[in-house]
Scaffold this motif. Structure first.
Motif, PDB file in Angstrom:
ATOM      1  N   UNK A   1       1.900  34.235 -52.381  1.00 32.82           N
ATOM      2  CA  UNK A   1       0.800  34.257 -53.134  1.00 32.82           C
ATOM      3  C   UNK A   1      -0.252  34.918 -52.184  1.00 32.82           C
ATOM      4  N   UNK A   2      -0.199  34.621 -50.924  1.00 29.34           N
ATOM      5  CA  UNK A   2      -1.070  35.241 -50.022  1.00 29.34           C
ATOM      6  C   UNK A   2      -1.074  36.882 -49.997  1.00 29.34           C
ATOM      7  N   UNK A   3       0.237  37.236 -49.845  1.00 24.48           N
ATOM      8  CA  UNK A   3       0.435  38.696 -49.749  1.00 24.48           C
ATOM      9  C   UNK A   3      -0.299  39.192 -51.159  1.00 24.48           C
TER      10      UNK A   3
ATOM     11  N   UNK B   1      -4.667  30.463 -50.540  1.00 25.62           N
ATOM     12  CA  UNK B   1      -5.975  31.026 -50.407  1.00 25.62           C
ATOM     13  C   UNK B   1      -6.520  30.424 -49.126  1.00 25.62           C
ATOM     14  N   UNK B   2      -6.294  29.243 -48.702  1.00 25.59           N
ATOM     15  CA  UNK B   2      -6.780  28.807 -47.436  1.00 25.59           C
ATOM     16  C   UNK B   2      -6.413  29.607 -46.260  1.00 25.59           C
ATOM     17  N   UNK B   3      -5.061  30.142 -46.311  1.00 21.66           N
ATOM     18  CA  UNK B   3      -4.739  31.087 -45.147  1.00 21.66           C
ATOM     19  C   UNK B   3      -5.363  32.285 -45.622  1.00 21.66           C
ATOM     20  N   UNK B   4      -5.668  32.765 -46.739  1.00 27.88           N
ATOM     21  CA  UNK B   4      -6.194  33.889 -47.146  1.00 27.88           C
ATOM     22  C   UNK B   4      -7.686  34.232 -46.423  1.00 27.88           C
ATOM     23  N   UNK B   5      -8.507  33.116 -46.684  1.00 29.26           N
ATOM     24  CA  UNK B   5      -9.746  33.118 -45.904  1.00 29.26           C
ATOM     25  C   UNK B   5      -9.772  33.134 -44.580  1.00 29.26           C
ATOM     26  N   UNK B   6      -8.717  32.388 -44.017  1.00 34.39           N
ATOM     27  CA  UNK B   6      -8.904  32.365 -42.518  1.00 34.39           C
ATOM     28  C   UNK B   6      -8.661  33.814 -42.214  1.00 34.39           C
TER      29      UNK B   6
ATOM     30  N   UNK C   1      -4.567  14.022 -53.927  1.00 35.38           N
ATOM     31  CA  UNK C   1      -4.828  15.246 -53.407  1.00 35.38           C
ATOM     32  C   UNK C   1      -3.861  15.853 -52.569  1.00 35.38           C
ATOM     33  N   UNK C   2      -2.946  16.840 -53.384  1.00 42.16           N
ATOM     34  CA  UNK C   2      -1.950  17.438 -52.683  1.00 42.16           C
ATOM     35  C   UNK C   2      -2.212  18.919 -52.688  1.00 42.16           C
ATOM     36  N   UNK C   3      -2.318  19.529 -51.627  1.00 37.48           N
ATOM     37  CA  UNK C   3      -2.510  21.152 -51.779  1.00 37.48           C
ATOM     38  C   UNK C   3      -1.257  21.778 -52.459  1.00 37.48           C
ATOM     39  N   UNK C   4      -1.600  22.396 -53.554  1.00 39.51           N
ATOM     40  CA  UNK C   4      -0.453  23.292 -54.174  1.00 39.51           C
ATOM     41  C   UNK C   4      -0.514  24.559 -53.584  1.00 39.51           C
ATOM     42  N   UNK C   5       0.805  25.325 -53.810  1.00 40.57           N
ATOM     43  CA  UNK C   5       0.994  26.749 -53.185  1.00 40.57           C
ATOM     44  C   UNK C   5      -0.266  27.622 -53.392  1.00 40.57           C
ATOM     45  N   UNK C   6      -1.078  27.509 -54.347  1.00 40.07           N
ATOM     46  CA  UNK C   6      -2.431  28.398 -54.723  1.00 40.07           C
ATOM     47  C   UNK C   6      -3.164  28.013 -53.759  1.00 40.07           C
ATOM     48  N   UNK C   7      -3.577  26.757 -53.526  1.00 41.02           N
ATOM     49  CA  UNK C   7      -4.604  26.154 -52.362  1.00 41.02           C
ATOM     50  C   UNK C   7      -4.075  26.579 -50.928  1.00 41.02           C
ATOM     51  N   UNK C   8      -2.943  26.366 -50.828  1.00 41.53           N
ATOM     52  CA  UNK C   8      -2.593  26.688 -49.310  1.00 41.53           C
ATOM     53  C   UNK C   8      -2.671  28.674 -49.019  1.00 41.53           C
TER      54      UNK C   8
END
Length: 597
Positions: free
Chosen positions: A565-567, A449-454, A440-447
């Motif tokens: 990606x978050x932007x 999105x995690x920042x986005x929902x925060x 389980x390694x967070x890829x850029x999309x997961x990172x």
């Protein structure tokens, strides 16, 4: 004897390659004798005969059932979940269809003609086929055909099919793609499996038809090489004969004599010109030279020039494959013309299942979007990249070379190549290939999105972090009347969902209505539509389960940059189009409560 006469004599009488090709194209085949092999309506006639279970081929419904199955396993269709999500594909492919009635050239009120329509009243299924055998789609015809069939067969399950030689995409979003290569597969299987039980005349007829399709679809390297060599060594004579065939030579006794020669060898001359003077092939050769590729890494095919990376060549060999395929490596990249665009595609091929799954998992761990269906046993081809660009001219080699270079040098494609090469070789992040598949390694999309929902302060239970399709709900979307409960397990448990997906060099935001009881689903979609949000007509059919009501994408330069990606995610949810759709859905839900009261 004039020089031109010597050149033509050398071509047609003193060239073993020309004799070989002419014998091939002049072989006996009743379709060729009757000169119906390139007429679209004749192919429709053959297909109608094969589809009709009452016809004298004694195959019953074998062909139509296999045809429907081919539609639903075509990667171009199942990669777009929205296209097939509302079909019970297993049930549709298992119906008996013994009552099927097949209509040819069925006229619409506007005097247009539907190529093929197959209807089963027993199962309430209608298969609409628009057949394009070297022809192009007319403006508005697909919409007219599908609306005509929907009105004529209200309540039936409509399967609209766009059948083409080269897997062209339909302009209408509801049509499912099917290739003549799929038809060829079915016919090869039927002749192999049923030879002992088929009447010999039927077997011969289908075999002759297979022969015609193989001429169009199967890459015959020996024929291509002979054709290219002929054009190179006899270019002036070939061009002269081709020019006569197109009426470009001033009338004279010599021109009349040439016209007779061209008429006798027309198919051979046309083939030599096609493979020898292909602008796409010539452009690809120059493109490969600019990149200084060694010869064994590319094939300058006249229609689909293709190539592999050095890493792919070193890692795979033909023993890794379940069947022969392109350059017999596990991965392939190619260019092809699609309407006015040049496409660049990359695909994982028919590796043995365990090796295929291992590679696909490694690609996913690198952040490459791979559909869940790709991991199923029996899957053979998985598209992992597609991009397109428009050359300024299709008849200018320099323009095509420039277009190829733009596609190849694009950041998104170079990033993909690097990630694929790392996945193939097991290099890049220090994690062994097999471990990386399950770690389980967070890829850029997961990172991202995690920042986005925060940042958006989306409450727990209203979102799900996922490496491919992270999803969320607006709080207002959960406030549906109590009877609006999903009929099957679905995302976060509510019938409305939004999710992000990255593909090629974009991030896309999609909003979907999911599985509800038919009446409630119709009410919800109607109320949403009343708020000015477009809803496809097919969404209201009984049995439909999933309907996209919003989709928009924004470009991303670096697909591995979580901040970028978050932007993109922030830009998508802040966009006025999404705000209008979000608020419209909320108003539609409020309207439902008023109607309930």
């Amino acid at each position: 004897m004039p020089n031109h006469q010597q050149q033509i004599l050398s071509l047609i009488e003193d060239s073993q390659e020309f004799t070989y090709l002419h014998n091939h194209f002049n072989r006996f085949n009743p379709f060729k004798v009757l000169q119906v092999d390139n007429y679209e309506i004749r192919h429709s006639n053959v297909l109608a005969w094969l589809m009709d279970p009452q016809q004298n081929h004694d195959l019953g419904a074998y062909f139509i059932k296999k045809l429907i199955a081919k539609v639903f396993v075509n990667p171009a269709n199942y990669e777009d979940e929205d296209k097939i999500a509302n079909y019970d594909v297993l049930q549709l492919s298992r119906y008996s269809y013994h009552d099927l009635v097949v209509y040819k050239e069925l006229a619409t009120p506007n005097k247009k003609r539907i190529d093929l329509l197959a209807v089963s009243h027993l199962h309430q299924v209608a298969v609409l086929i628009e057949n394009k055998f070297w022809s192009v789609e007319s403006e508005g015809q697909l919409e007219e055909y599908i609306e005509f069939v929907r009105n004529a067969y209200d309540g039936y399950k409509i399967i609209p099919v766009f059948l083409t030689l080269q897997d062209e995409e339909p302009t209408h979003e509801d049509y499912l793609m099917l290739g003549y290569s799929d038809v060829l597969d079915i016919l090869n299987n039927v002749t192999d499996a049923n030879k002992e039980y088929m009447h010999s005349d039927v077997h011969s007829f289908i075999s002759y038809y297979i022969d015609i399709l193989e001429d169009q679809l199967v890459q015959n390297d020996e024929l291509n090489e002979k054709g290219m060599a002929l054009y190179k060594n006899h270019k002036e004579a070939v061009d002269l004969l081709a020019a006569v065939g197109k009426g470009k030579i001033v009338e004279s006794d010599f021109a009349n004599e040439l016209r007779q020669i061209y008429s006798q060898y027309k198919e051979t001359i046309d083939f030599v010109v096609k493979v020898g003077s292909s602008f796409l092939r010539e452009a690809f050769l120059r493109f490969a030279q600019k990149l200084a590729w060694p010869d064994h890494l590319y094939t300058p095919h006249f229609r689909v020039p293709h190539f592999i990376e050095q890493t792919w060549d070193e890692h795979f060999d033909e023993n890794d494959l379940r069947k022969k395929w392109w350059m017999n490596k596990g991965l392939i990249a190619w260019f092809e013309q699609a309407d006015d665009r040049l496409k660049l595609k990359v695909e994982v091929g028919p590796l043995h299942h365990e090796d295929r799954v291992r590679l696909l998992r490694a690609l996913v761990a690198k952040g490459i979007d791979v559909k869940e269906q790709a991991f199923e046993e029996g899957r053979q081809y998985t598209r992992i990249y597609m991009d397109a660009d428009r050359p300024t001219s299709w008849e200018d080699v320099d323009s095509l070379v420039e277009c190829m270079l733009r596609l190849y040098q694009k950041d998104s494609f170079q990033t993909l190549l690097r990630l694929v090469n790392e996945a193939v070789s097991g290099k890049g992040d220090g994690i062994p290939l097999l471990e990386r598949a399950v770690l389980k390694v967070q890829n850029p999309m997961e990172k991202a999105f995690t920042s986005f929902v925060d940042e958006k302060r989306i409450a727990s239970g209203y979102y799900n972090v996922n490496h491919l399709v992270p999803s969320f709900m607006e709080p207002e979307w959960t406030e549906l009347p109590s009877e609006y409960q999903v009929t099957e397990r679905y995302w976060l448990g509510y019938p409305l969902i939004a999710w992000f997906r990255r593909r090629n060099s974009t991030v896309r935001l999609i909003v979907e209505v999911g599985p509800l009881p038919h009446l409630e689903r119709t009410n919800l979609l109607t109320n949403i539509e009343e708020q000015g949000i477009p809803v496809r007509a097919l969404a209201f059919e009984e049995g439909r389960r999933f309907t996209r009501i919003y989709s928009r994408a924004v470009p991303v330069e670096n697909m591995e940059d979580a901040e970028e990606l978050k932007a993109a995610m922030n830009e998508l949810v802040s966009d006025q189009e999404y705000v209008v759709a979000r608020d419209g859905i909320a108003r539609g839900i409020v309207a439902l409560h008023r109607k309930v009261m």
